[in-house]
Design a protein around this motif. Structure first.
Motif, mmCIF file in Angstrom:
data_model
loop_
_atom_site.group_PDB
_atom_site.id
_atom_site.type_symbol
_atom_site.label_atom_id
_atom_site.label_comp_id
_atom_site.label_asym_id
_atom_site.label_seq_id
_atom_site.Cartn_x
_atom_site.Cartn_y
_atom_site.Cartn_z
ATOM 1 N N ASN A 11 1.068 -1.114 -0.013
ATOM 2 C CA ASN A 11 0.459 0.025 0.017
ATOM 3 C C ASN A 11 0.643 1.060 -0.694
ATOM 4 N N LEU A 12 2.261 1.416 0.919
ATOM 5 C CA LEU A 12 2.944 2.354 0.479
ATOM 6 C C LEU A 12 3.106 2.481 -0.416
ATOM 7 N N SER A 13 3.831 1.653 -1.404
ATOM 8 C CA SER A 13 4.075 1.829 -2.548
ATOM 9 C C SER A 13 3.275 2.577 -3.650
ATOM 10 N N PRO A 46 12.748 -3.025 0.625
ATOM 11 C CA PRO A 46 13.549 -2.582 -0.403
ATOM 12 C C PRO A 46 12.429 -2.414 -1.873
ATOM 13 N N PHE A 47 10.992 -2.854 -1.408
ATOM 14 C CA PHE A 47 10.236 -3.061 -2.650
ATOM 15 C C PHE A 47 10.082 -1.529 -2.504
ATOM 16 N N ALA A 140 1.441 1.700 -12.764
ATOM 17 C CA ALA A 140 2.282 1.445 -11.502
ATOM 18 C C ALA A 140 1.162 1.474 -10.254
ATOM 19 N N ILE A 141 0.030 1.707 -9.855
ATOM 20 C CA ILE A 141 -0.889 2.128 -8.699
ATOM 21 C C ILE A 141 -0.864 1.078 -8.533
ATOM 22 N N ILE A 142 -1.594 -0.007 -10.130
ATOM 23 C CA ILE A 142 -2.421 -1.089 -9.421
ATOM 24 C C ILE A 142 -0.942 -2.517 -9.274
ATOM 25 N N ARG A 143 -0.138 -2.418 -10.142
ATOM 26 C CA ARG A 143 0.963 -3.443 -9.684
ATOM 27 C C ARG A 143 1.552 -3.699 -8.520
ATOM 28 N N THR A 144 1.520 -2.643 -8.268
ATOM 29 C CA THR A 144 2.523 -2.205 -6.463
ATOM 30 C C THR A 144 1.672 -2.749 -5.075
ATOM 31 N N SER A 145 0.333 -2.541 -5.804
ATOM 32 C CA SER A 145 -0.294 -2.667 -4.458
ATOM 33 C C SER A 145 -0.688 -3.907 -4.861
ATOM 34 N N GLU A 146 -0.642 -4.927 -6.108
ATOM 35 C CA GLU A 146 -0.444 -5.943 -5.637
ATOM 36 C C GLU A 146 0.992 -7.283 -5.810
ATOM 37 N N GLY A 147 2.000 -6.485 -4.934
ATOM 38 C CA GLY A 147 3.271 -6.548 -4.779
ATOM 39 C C GLY A 147 4.412 -6.883 -6.106
ATOM 40 N N ILE A 148 3.307 -6.500 -7.408
ATOM 41 C CA ILE A 148 3.732 -6.851 -7.796
ATOM 42 C C ILE A 148 5.360 -5.899 -8.299
#
Length: 160
Positions: A11-13, A46-47, A140-148
Motif C-alpha cells: 500500500n505504501l508503494s 527494498p520494495f 504502477a499503482i495497480i501493480r504495486t498494490s498487488e506486490g508486483i
C-alpha cells in the motif's frame, strides 16, 4: 528490517506512485510528496525503496522530456514573431503613418503556418506525455498494490 512483503509495504508503494498526481493540486507535488514518503520509508523494505526511485525517476524524466519539447518549439515561435511586425499581420506597420491606428484583423492564415506547425507538433507531443503519465502511473499503482515490481518505460535512472 523485514524481508517479507506485507500489505503495508504494498500500500505504501502504491501511495508513493499515486502521490505523483498531486501535481494537479500542488506545484511540484509530483516530486515533493513522493520524495517525502520515499525518504521516510525507504529503509523499511527494498520494495518501497525500488518503487520510490521508480516514481521519482519517471517524473524527472517526464519533466526533462517536456523541457526538450519546449526548447525545440522556441525556434518556431522566434521565426514567427518577426512576421507579425514585418508583414503587418495586425497592421502594426501603420503606426508610423500618423494617420490613426488601424488594427484591422484581416488575417492571412498562411503567415501563421510556421507557428501552427511548431505549436501543433509540440502540443501533440505534450499530450502524448500527459497520456503516458496517466496510464503508466495508474498501472504502477495497480501493480504495486498487488506486490508486483513495476518498471516505467522511457525512464532515465537519475536516482539509483
Amino acid at each position: 528490517m523485514t524481508t517479507s512483503l506485507n500489505k503495508h509495504h504494498k500500500n505504501l508503494s502504491a501511495i508513493i506512485h499515486a502521490t505523483t498526481f498531486s501535481k494537479y493540486f500542488i506545484p511540484f507535488g509530483n516530486f515533493i510528496l513522493p520524495l517525502i514518503l520515499w525518504a521516510a520509508n525507504k529503509n523499511n523494505h527494498p520494495f518501497i525503496d525500488q518503487n520510490g526511485k521508480q516514481a521519482l525517476n519517471f517524473q524527472i524524466s517526464l519533466l526533462l522530456y517536456s523541457l526538450v519539447i519546449a526548447i525545440l518549439t522556441i525556434p518556431f515561435v522566434l521565426f514567427f514573431l518577426p512576421q507579425i511586425f514585418h508583414h503587418g499581420i495586425f497592421n502594426l506597420h501603420t503606426l508610423n503613418e500618423f494617420n490613426g491606428i488601424n488594427f484591422s484583423t484581416d488575417l492571412n492564415y498562411s503567415k501563421f503556418g510556421s507557428l501552427l506547425w511548431g505549436l501543433g507538433i509540440a502540443g501533440v507531443a505534450q499530450l502524448g506525455l500527459f497520456i503516458v503519465n496517466i496510464v503508466y502511473t495508474l498501472l504502477a499503482i495497480i501493480r504495486t498494490s498487488e506486490g508486483i515490481d513495476f518498471k516505467y518505460p522511457l525512464t532515465i535512472n537519475f536516482i539509483k
